[in-house]
Design a protein around this motif. Structure first.
Motif: not given
Length: 187
Positions: A111-128
């Motif tokens: 939730a914090l990642m989403r609120d900061r603006g990190y897109p949720d495009e899957g596990y690997e992309q999130r890590l990148r």
């Protein structure tokens, strides 16, 4: 053309070529140092995954370019306090329901990642994406995710779950900081 002039010409051309080569090596060294400093342990992980330093550095450069296009924003003061309170509740939950607390910690970090603006495009992309600003905390997050996966099969020990909570906290603190990576847990 005299022999002396030809020799001088060849020596000048050779000096220019050598100087260009040395400048290229120095630029590569500076780039490598900058990427290592920025990505921390993620640099070596990417080298291992790609099989070469050049490929890894191209990958990390691509991550930086993508990240520059994202709209990552800091968490405003009031929201920061709400997140801190939510984290405290998750920690308190750990005493009674450790597995549920780990699951809630995972959801809170997401939730914090989403609120900061990190897109949720899957596990690997999130890590990148996270690796660009939170490379030093990323290994902790990976380990927390592994323990989370174990807990879904009820195969994680209480000590492993405690470790997952600490590792989630590392990334949580980095994300909650005002847009600046810390790599360390704050009290």
């Amino acid at each position: 053309m005299s022999t002396g002039f030809g020799l001088v010409f060849v020596l000048v051309v050779a000096a220019v070529v050598v100087a260009g080569f040395l400048a290229g090596l120095a630029a590569d060294r500076r780039r490598r140092t900058r990427l290592r400093d920025r990505f921390g342990p993620e640099y070596e992980r990417t080298v291992e995954a790609t099989g070469s330093r050049r490929a890894a550095e191209r990958e990390l450069d691509a991550r930086e370019r993508r990240f520059a296009g994202l709209e990552i924003k800091p968490v405003p003061g009031e929201a920061r306090e709400q997140y801190a309170r939510r984290w405290m509740r998750v920690q308190e939950e750990f005493v009674v329901r450790p597995e549920a607390a780990v699951h809630d910690a995972d959801e809170l970090v997401a939730a914090l990642m989403r609120d900061r603006g990190y897109p949720d495009e899957g596990y690997e992309q999130r890590l990148r994406d996270l690796s660009v600003r939170h490379g030093r905390a990323l290994e902790q997050y990976r380990t927390a995710l592994e323990i989370y996966a174990m807990s879904t099969h009820e195969s994680a020990t209480t000590e492993q779950l405690r470790g997952a909570m600490m590792r989630y906290r590392t990334l949580f603190d980095d994300l909650l900081a005002d847009g600046e990576p810390t790599g360390t847990r704050r009290s």
